[in-house]
Design a protein around this motif. Structure first.
Motif, PDB file in Angstrom:
ATOM      1  N   ALA A 303      -4.185  96.810 -36.659  1.00  0.00           N
ATOM      2  CA  ALA A 303      -5.349  97.273 -37.420  1.00  0.00           C
ATOM      3  C   ALA A 303      -6.160  96.084 -37.949  1.00  0.00           C
ATOM      4  N   THR A 304      -5.462  95.092 -38.476  1.00  0.00           N
ATOM      5  CA  THR A 304      -6.138  93.894 -38.984  1.00  0.00           C
ATOM      6  C   THR A 304      -6.933  93.215 -37.874  1.00  0.00           C
ATOM      7  N   TYR A 305      -6.274  93.103 -36.734  1.00  0.00           N
ATOM      8  CA  TYR A 305      -6.911  92.457 -35.582  1.00  0.00           C
ATOM      9  C   TYR A 305      -8.180  93.198 -35.167  1.00  0.00           C
ATOM     10  N   TYR A 306      -8.128  94.520 -35.090  1.00  0.00           N
ATOM     11  CA  TYR A 306      -9.296  95.249 -34.591  1.00  0.00           C
ATOM     12  C   TYR A 306     -10.439  95.289 -35.587  1.00  0.00           C
ATOM     13  N   VAL A 307     -10.199  94.945 -36.823  1.00  0.00           N
ATOM     14  CA  VAL A 307     -11.313  94.722 -37.755  1.00  0.00           C
ATOM     15  C   VAL A 307     -11.903  93.330 -37.515  1.00  0.00           C
ATOM     16  N   LEU A 308     -11.051  92.311 -37.534  1.00  0.00           N
ATOM     17  CA  LEU A 308     -11.550  90.929 -37.464  1.00  0.00           C
ATOM     18  C   LEU A 308     -12.123  90.592 -36.087  1.00  0.00           C
ATOM     19  N   ALA A 309     -11.402  90.975 -35.029  1.00  0.00           N
ATOM     20  CA  ALA A 309     -11.856  90.612 -33.680  1.00  0.00           C
ATOM     21  C   ALA A 309     -13.174  91.314 -33.348  1.00  0.00           C
ATOM     22  N   THR A 310     -13.309  92.584 -33.731  1.00  0.00           N
ATOM     23  CA  THR A 310     -14.558  93.277 -33.395  1.00  0.00           C
ATOM     24  C   THR A 310     -15.709  92.759 -34.248  1.00  0.00           C
ATOM     25  N   ALA A 311     -15.414  92.408 -35.505  1.00  0.00           N
ATOM     26  CA  ALA A 311     -16.465  91.845 -36.364  1.00  0.00           C
ATOM     27  C   ALA A 311     -17.008  90.558 -35.744  1.00  0.00           C
ATOM     28  N   GLU A 312     -16.089  89.685 -35.358  1.00  0.00           N
ATOM     29  CA  GLU A 312     -16.523  88.421 -34.763  1.00  0.00           C
ATOM     30  C   GLU A 312     -17.235  88.671 -33.433  1.00  0.00           C
ATOM     31  N   ALA A 313     -16.738  89.623 -32.659  1.00  0.00           N
ATOM     32  CA  ALA A 313     -17.354  89.917 -31.361  1.00  0.00           C
ATOM     33  C   ALA A 313     -18.769  90.454 -31.549  1.00  0.00           C
ATOM     34  N   SER A 314     -18.964  91.295 -32.553  1.00  0.00           N
ATOM     35  CA  SER A 314     -20.305  91.873 -32.719  1.00  0.00           C
ATOM     36  C   SER A 314     -21.317  90.774 -33.010  1.00  0.00           C
ATOM     37  N   ALA A 315     -20.887  89.747 -33.734  1.00  0.00           N
ATOM     38  CA  ALA A 315     -21.780  88.614 -33.991  1.00  0.00           C
ATOM     39  C   ALA A 315     -21.940  87.750 -32.741  1.00  0.00           C
ATOM     40  N   ASN A 316     -20.829  87.442 -32.070  1.00  0.00           N
ATOM     41  CA  ASN A 316     -20.904  86.579 -30.885  1.00  0.00           C
ATOM     42  C   ASN A 316     -21.726  87.202 -29.756  1.00  0.00           C
ATOM     43  N   LEU A 317     -21.632  88.521 -29.602  1.00  0.00           N
ATOM     44  CA  LEU A 317     -22.318  89.148 -28.482  1.00  0.00           C
ATOM     45  C   LEU A 317     -23.778  89.515 -28.810  1.00  0.00           C
ATOM     46  N   ALA A 318     -24.202  89.174 -30.026  1.00  0.00           N
ATOM     47  CA  ALA A 318     -25.617  89.402 -30.365  1.00  0.00           C
ATOM     48  C   ALA A 318     -26.522  88.545 -29.492  1.00  0.00           C
ATOM     49  N   ARG A 319     -25.975  87.441 -28.962  1.00  0.00           N
ATOM     50  CA  ARG A 319     -26.799  86.526 -28.169  1.00  0.00           C
ATOM     51  C   ARG A 319     -27.231  87.138 -26.842  1.00  0.00           C
ATOM     52  N   PHE A 320     -26.563  88.202 -26.411  1.00  0.00           N
ATOM     53  CA  PHE A 320     -26.932  88.807 -25.120  1.00  0.00           C
ATOM     54  C   PHE A 320     -28.022  89.842 -25.378  1.00  0.00           C
ATOM     55  N   ASP A 321     -29.254  89.348 -25.366  1.00  0.00           N
ATOM     56  CA  ASP A 321     -30.380  90.188 -25.762  1.00  0.00           C
ATOM     57  C   ASP A 321     -31.481  90.211 -24.700  1.00  0.00           C
ATOM     58  N   GLY A 322     -31.211  89.590 -23.552  1.00  0.00           N
ATOM     59  CA  GLY A 322     -32.193  89.611 -22.468  1.00  0.00           C
ATOM     60  C   GLY A 322     -33.287  88.573 -22.608  1.00  0.00           C
TER      61      GLY A 322
END
Lengths: 484, 96
Positions: A303-322
């Protein structure tokens, strides 16, 4: 023995003695790929001509380093200048990396030849390689089963003897879990040991690059080549490199190995548990002392992992914007529509789910309840390991609670897929190092490998290599090859 | 207390600049509610007085000398752009 059946170390020795050329090795692996890829689909992109040209250049040059002339496969999230780097995602189709990852530069400096790019779960989000936008990879031990993930292509390629070794990345088990499912060796180094420069970021505080190999000594060979401080990655550690030369062949006498009681409770299949307990007894026979330890916050790790990893991923993947690279939606009416449609068309379902979850746990009103709370839980999980390592030199666990599951079995239920990583995730949260190696086989419809995970304290790779090597030398599991 | 029913997938997807179809929004709503219910178990943990861990490496602001060094050329940096003019990224008009 055929050339493709060599380990990396054996190939190194054969080249050094001029028994084979690098070109021979590359040709043998390309031929092997031609034979087994129709069944396995481990590789996404192999530029045979480029690999052969690199090999011939190595053959023409004097020996350059410990991996001189050795072909190595790379997970498709590691940058090589001029090569595709798609993370198995539609959004990066056509993208070519403008620079080499530090690990690639280090491999080249060690003399390696780049063999090709291995399949993975899209953006490393998954535990079966089924979220790849290109195709699923099959487990060489049973093509109806998943190779694990997210480095499933790399593990399957090594297990199927299409590559001597590969580099993968591990955010919550993505090297160790597929290594266990495919019967090979996989190392997640201590966080900061290996530079992440040039690795497409998923969760930056958890990601580490590491090797997947046929045996423990090959893993040491690759780890030695890629570890070390890098000014391009300010989280890389400047500590002295691990000295693995004294670790191999030293035996385990005098070492204390902990079995965490929380890892042998629910969900683990009986014969998997039995294989790991047998491995512990074997290590005891070799002179180690086995003690019971406790990691009391284990049940909160996923549970801890899926909060932290997805939070970081949502920020990291913001760069894919076309805007700067990758896919862009056609004829957008305005910028916002361009972002929304580009990302809708470019990302697959699992990536979208994780971006939404990560955005949610960081959003106003929920940040403290989820993200901050999970960061505190992470402190407790890390503390568990600190306390355990005060009582033992390393910890033994199963790498996974079950052997390889069937393709399609968990795809409709994301939570079940997340729980496949229950034994590997805490190590990333703690930042410690761990290795998975084969410790036996169990029978489902076919014979499937089981992985033993050896977790070591921060910066103590030499300890886990010492234990893994002693166990491997005393057993014969690595002699087994999948029925291809 | 917040509960998982607070997760409105369509709204959060908009924050994340993700355009979802009706079918996707419904499916993710159901799946993510189940996942959030699972994640909520961390709230049972007593974390009073515990410092958060953002990063496991206890190192703060590594500094380096501010010396110029080779980096990506403008050509390389813009080579993958879906649409560009010279060394500029082209996007739909943002200001009328």
């Amino acid at each position: 023995m055929k050339l493709h059946e060599f380990t990396a170390s054996r190939a190194v020795a054969a080249i050094r003695r001029c028994e084979v050329s690098s070109e021979d090795l590359v040709r043998a692996l390309l031929a092997r790929m031609e034979a087994v890829e129709p069944q396995i689909s481990a590789m996404l992109h192999v530029d045979a001509e480029a690999a052969l040209a690199e090999a011939r250049a190595r053959d023409a040059a004097p020996p350059s380093g410990p991996l001189h002339g050795i072909p190595i496969a790379l997970k498709d999230n590691l940058s090589v200048r001029g090569q595709p780097c798609t993370c198995a995602s539609r959004i990066l189709r056509g993208y070519r990396a403008p620079y080499d990852a530090t690990v690639v530069e280090k491999l080249r400096r060690a003399g390696a030849v780049l063999l090709g790019r291995a399949n993975m779960d899209e953006f490393a989000m998954g535990s079966s390689t089924e979220t790849s936008s290109v195709r699923a990879t099959r487990n060489p031990w049973d093509p109806a089963r998943a190779p694990g993930g997210s480095s499933g292509g790399a593990a399957a390629a090594v297990a199927a003897r299409e590559a001597f070794a590969a580099l993968g990345s591990d955010t919550g088990g993505s090297i160790r879990q597929p290594a266990a499912f495919c019967g090979c060796v996989g190392l997640k180094p201590t966080y900061g040991r290996v530079s992440r420069y040039g690795l497409v970021a998923f969760a930056s505080s958890l990601d580490q690059i590491g090797p997947l190999t046929r045996d423990v000594r090959d893993a040491a060979l690759l780890f030695n080549a890629i570890a070390g401080h890098d000014p391009h990655d300010s989280t890389s550690l400047s500590d002295a490199p691990a000295d693995l030369s004294s670790a191999l062949g030293r035996g385990v006498r005098g070492l204390k190995l902990g079995l965490p009681r929380e890892y042998f409770l629910k969900g683990i299949e009986r014969d998997v548990e039995e294989s790991v307990r047998r491995a512990a007894r074997e290590l005891e026979k070799l002179g180690a002392e086995i003690v019971e330890v406790s990691l009391p916050h284990t049940e909160y790790a996923v549970a801890t992992y899926y909060v932290l990893a997805t939070a970081e991923a949502s920020a990291n993947l913001a760069r894919f914007d076309g805007v700067r690279y990758g896919h862009r939606a056609e004829k957008p009416s305005d910028l916002l529509e361009m972002y929304g449609r580009t990302r809708a068309e470019g990302f697959g379902a699992e990536v979208k789910r994780r971006i939404i979850l990560g955005t949610y746990v960081l959003s106003r009103g929920y940040h403290d309840a989820y993200y901050l709370h999970a960061q505190k839980a992470r402190t407790l999980i890390r503390g568990d390991f600190q306390q355990a390592f005060a009582r033992c030199d390393a910890i033994l666990t199963p790498t996974t609670p079950t052997p390889a599951f069937k393709l399609g079995e968990k795809m409709q239920d994301p939570l079940q897929m997340y729980l496949a990583d229950i034994f590997t995730i805490a190590v990333n949260l703690a930042g410690a190092c761990a290795i998975s190696l084969p410790c036996g086989f169990v029978v489902r419809e076919t014979t499937l490998p089981v992985g033993l995970q050896i977790i070591g304290p921060w910066m103590r790779e030499e300890t886990i290599f010492r234990i893994a090597d002693a166990y491997e030398q005393a057993t014969a599991w690595r002699e087994e090859a999948p029925p291809l | 207390m917040n509960s998982s029913s607070d997760l409105h997938v369509r709204y959060v997807a908009q924050l994340a600049r993700l355009k979802l179809s009706e079918e996707e929004a419904c499916r993710y709503q159901e799946q993510l509610e189940q996942i959030v219910r699972y994640i909520e178990q961390i709230r049972k943990l007593d974390v009073r007085g515990i410092e958060p861990t953002a990063h496991v490496v206890e190192r703060v602001n590594p500094m380096r000398a501010d010396d110029p060094a080779p980096s990506l050329s403008p050509d390389d940096a813009t080579a993958n752009a879906p649409l560009r003019a010279e060394h500029l990224f082209m996007v739909p008009k943002v200001v009328e």
